[in-house]
Design a protein around this motif. Sequence first.
Motif, short mmCIF file in Angstrom:
data_model
loop_
_atom_site.label_atom_id
_atom_site.label_comp_id
_atom_site.label_asym_id
_atom_site.label_seq_id
_atom_site.Cartn_x
_atom_site.Cartn_y
_atom_site.Cartn_z
N MET A 160 81.90 35.49 59.13
CA MET A 160 82.93 34.44 59.09
C MET A 160 83.94 34.65 60.22
SD MET A 160 83.87 34.05 55.09
CE MET A 160 82.84 33.09 53.99
N LYS A 161 84.34 35.90 60.40
CA LYS A 161 85.36 36.21 61.42
C LYS A 161 84.83 35.97 62.84
CE LYS A 161 87.64 39.55 58.42
NZ LYS A 161 87.78 40.96 58.07
N THR A 162 83.53 36.15 63.03
CA THR A 162 82.95 35.97 64.37
C THR A 162 82.25 34.62 64.53
OG1 THR A 162 80.94 37.13 63.66
CG2 THR A 162 82.65 38.46 64.73
N LYS A 163 82.43 33.75 63.54
CA LYS A 163 81.88 32.39 63.57
C LYS A 163 80.36 32.36 63.72
CE LYS A 163 86.11 30.15 65.31
NZ LYS A 163 86.94 30.81 64.37
N GLN A 164 79.69 33.31 63.07
CA GLN A 164 78.22 33.34 63.03
C GLN A 164 77.81 32.66 61.72
OE1 GLN A 164 78.03 37.70 63.63
NE2 GLN A 164 76.58 37.21 65.27
N TYR A 165 77.76 31.35 61.73
CA TYR A 165 77.63 30.59 60.50
C TYR A 165 76.28 30.75 59.81
CZ TYR A 165 81.94 28.69 62.28
OH TYR A 165 83.21 28.56 62.77
N LYS A 202 76.38 34.10 58.13
CA LYS A 202 77.28 33.99 56.97
C LYS A 202 76.54 33.35 55.80
CE LYS A 202 79.66 30.31 56.37
NZ LYS A 202 80.59 29.18 56.44
N ASN A 228 85.18 28.74 55.02
CA ASN A 228 85.03 29.85 55.96
C ASN A 228 86.19 30.84 55.81
OD1 ASN A 228 83.10 30.79 57.94
ND2 ASN A 228 84.83 30.81 59.33
N SER A 269 82.55 29.83 51.51
CA SER A 269 81.62 29.39 52.54
C SER A 269 82.09 28.07 53.12
CB SER A 269 80.21 29.24 51.98
OG SER A 269 79.32 28.83 52.99
#
Length: 132
Positions: free
Chosen positions: A48-53, A56, A104, A101
């Motif tokens: 979530m913190k690195t925007k790897q959806y 996640k 985010n 989710s």
Amino acid sequence: IMFTSQQALKQYADVDQTVQAEFATPHQLTKMLFGGALRSLAIAQSAMKTKQYQKKGEALARAINIIEGLESSLDEENGGELAENLKSIYVYMVQELYKSSFRNNPEMVREVSDLLREISGAWDQIPLKERN
């Protein structure tokens, strides 16, 4: 077929977990499930913190499946108030993970992790003679 060292290590870990699960007591299996869910939640928070959806989503799905499995394995007939309380906590956790989710929000995932760690810690306090 050639394996990279990473692939070989992962395959070894998968086999090791399968062997552990095959010979584990119900108590040990439950501890393994807690561990798996906590690992997945940590991965989801990081993703979530690195925007790897995608990562996640996969990690949250794994954690949700494990928590739903823990819920479905409760002995509601003989478990009394404890089983009822755990059931409602597991349902709450799953709802929070779906919300986290959508939003985010790694803080919501951390809250679920904290709850799961508390339950896992309580599980550790069960006397040896009562673990099966």
